[in-house]
Design a protein around this motif. Structure first.
Motif, PDB file in Angstrom:
ATOM      1  N   CYS A 150      37.700  41.344  35.951  1.00 42.55           N
ATOM      2  CA  CYS A 150      37.562  40.766  37.286  1.00 42.55           C
ATOM      3  C   CYS A 150      36.678  41.682  38.124  1.00 42.55           C
ATOM      4  CB  CYS A 150      38.938  40.533  37.934  1.00 42.55           C
ATOM      5  SG  CYS A 150      39.804  42.016  38.462  1.00 42.55           S
ATOM      6  N   CYS A 202      44.596  41.803  37.465  1.00 41.48           N
ATOM      7  CA  CYS A 202      44.645  41.001  36.238  1.00 41.48           C
ATOM      8  C   CYS A 202      45.259  41.754  35.061  1.00 41.48           C
ATOM      9  CB  CYS A 202      43.261  40.488  35.883  1.00 41.48           C
ATOM     10  SG  CYS A 202      42.170  41.772  35.256  1.00 41.48           S
ATOM     11  N   CYS A 225      44.367  47.326  35.813  1.00 39.77           N
ATOM     12  CA  CYS A 225      43.909  46.570  36.977  1.00 39.77           C
ATOM     13  C   CYS A 225      45.115  45.933  37.668  1.00 39.77           C
ATOM     14  CB  CYS A 225      42.925  45.489  36.532  1.00 39.77           C
ATOM     15  SG  CYS A 225      42.440  44.419  37.895  1.00 39.77           S
ATOM     16  N   CYS A 231      37.139  47.095  36.424  1.00 37.85           N
ATOM     17  CA  CYS A 231      37.913  46.191  35.581  1.00 37.85           C
ATOM     18  C   CYS A 231      36.919  45.344  34.776  1.00 37.85           C
ATOM     19  CB  CYS A 231      38.797  45.293  36.442  1.00 37.85           C
ATOM     20  SG  CYS A 231      39.650  44.049  35.453  1.00 37.85           S
TER      21      CYS A 231
HETATM   22 ZN   LIG Z   1      41.013  42.976  36.903  1.00 34.78          ZN
END
Ligand SMILES: [Zn+2]
Length: 438
Positions: free
Chosen positions: A226, A204, A201, A223
């Motif tokens: 998030c 994050c 991702c 993800c």
């Molecule tokens: Zn993420």
């Protein structure tokens, strides 16, 4: 032409030609006055095709009298676009057209469209490509992202490529982001099929979770940590049937003239961009079903009783796609792989190690050619393929003699500077055998 350039920049023609060169190379684009909408297509693979499709669509049906300026041949750097416009403008630098449809190299998007006002940007995918010139793919994505942070025009994005989908979040104020996606097709896999990028991702750093992979890192991802991957695509291609071939968008069935998943994604981009310009269904049907892009990709030849499909591959993804089309083709077949290492190819041919040759199905023989014929032969041998079935012929004419010494279904892959010589050698061989039969 030189006189025209000098008039544009307000000098008389007596000035040094070096100035012309400098102008062409640096700030030339600023000299043009473009008042019509500009549509640009970028991404690693498929941009020539998508640009040609859009150009065709914009000159079909009730739009057939429009004037479109486009770089059909893929002259997609700032200097290429500069000379294209130079050939089309008047002495005041005014470019008169209804639309500009421009294939644009990924790394040149920020340079060009900080000077020319862009109405629509189509982003197809990001794969590793010609590392020596572009640098790492992440650097490239960040360059485009930076440009998009202040861009508020239309943005057409492939929702199934995390490298592309992330760009939709570059400018939270841009309300003109349009995603497209392709539903799981029969060749999709639960595990990655090839080596690809974009598995983490970008927001994050968590490992992305995939429901399925269509090819390389393209697929349905999310993800776990998030929101990334939850964007709702407004165009979804459904019921992809590569045998027919057919697919459904917005409840309408289309029968495209080619049958690879890679191509279906390109049409998804074309469709989504067309929606922004109210293109009729009739034009889309006609284009998807009959239009052919003549750029050496997926070209079919009939030679000495064999059917041959030739494709250009500048990177592992392109090569893997042809191998996938080959494997999905029933019965025995043979492969010709032509690899050069000229300047335009990037001297580094290490990308061939990311090609997934271990998936060969019913491939009875491989012929290799080009200046790096031995490298590609070794690569294929290392994937576990029987070396006795590999024939190395660096000279293209010798390679054709060997390749067509048998009759059957054949596939050929050639990289950038190898594609034209390969096509020429196929034609020479074909003409030679036809003459002999007369
Ligand atoms: Zn993420």
């Amino acid at each position: 032409m030189m006189v025209k350039v000098l008039r544009l920049i307000g000098k008389d023609a007596g000035n040094a030609p070096g100035l012309v060169l400098w102008t062409l190379n640096k700030d030339c684009l600023k000299a043009f006055k473009v008042e019509c909408p500009i549509i640009a297509v970028t991404g690693t693979n498929g941009k020539t095709s998508v640009t040609n499709y859009l150009n065709h669509i914009f000159t079909s049906g009730d739009k057939k009298d429009l004037k479109i300026i486009t770089n059909k041949q893929g002259n997609n750097l700032d200097t290429g676009i500069c000379s294209l416009l130079l050939g089309e403008c008047d002495f005041h630098g005014r470019v008169k057209a209804d639309y500009l449809v421009l294939e644009t190299d990924e790394s040149h998007v920020p340079v060009i469209y900080s000077k020319l006002k862009l109405e629509t940007l189509v982003v197809l995918n990001f794969f590793r490509d010609q590392l020596d010139r572009n640098g790492e793919v992440e650097t490239l994505i960040l360059k485009v992202k930076k440009f998009l942070e202040t861009y508020e025009g239309n943005l057409v994005l492939n929702a199934d490529d995390p490298n592309v989908a992330r760009l939709g979040l570059a400018n939270p104020n841009n309300k003109n982001v349009h995603y497209f996606s392709v539903e799981r097709y029969s060749g999709a896999t639960d595990q990655p099929y090839e080596v690809g990028e974009g598995k983490y991702c970008p927001f994050c750093n968590s490992k992305l979770e995939y429901e399925y992979y269509q090819y390389s890192h393209i697929g349905k991802f999310r993800c776990p940590n998030c929101d990334f991957g939850s964007a709702r695509p407004e165009v979804v291609i459904k019921d992809v049937d590569l045998q027919a071939p057919s697919f459904v968008i917005d409840g309408e069935k289309y029968k495209p003239s080619h049958n690879s998943i890679y191509y279906i994604y390109n049409l998804g981009a074309v469709y989504t961009a067309s929606k922004l310009y109210n293109i009729s269904k009739d034009v889309l049907h006609d284009t998807f079903e009959h239009f052919e892009v003549n750029n050496g990709r997926l070209e079919v030849f009939e030679v000495a009783g064999s059917k041959l499909l030739v494709n250009l591959a500048k990177n592992p993804v392109g090569a893997n796609m042809t191998l996938r089309v080959m494997n999905e083709h029933p019965g025995e077949k043979e492969l010709l792989f032509v690899l050069n290492d000229n300047l335009a190819d990037g001297h580094d041919v290490s990308w061939i190690w990311d090609i997934n040759f271990s998936v060969f199905k019913d491939v009875t023989r491989v012929v290799t050619s080009g200046s790096r014929a031995y490298d590609i032969a070794i690569r294929i041998k290392c994937s576990g393929y029987d070396p006795d079935k590999i024939v190395v012929k660096p000279d293209l004419d010798r390679a054709m003699e060997s390749f067509f010494s048998t009759v059957g279904d054949k596939f050929a892959i050639a990289n950038y500077t190898a594609i034209q010589p390969t096509r020429a050698a196929i034609r020479r061989y074909k003409e030679g055998t036809e003459d002999a039969n007369d």
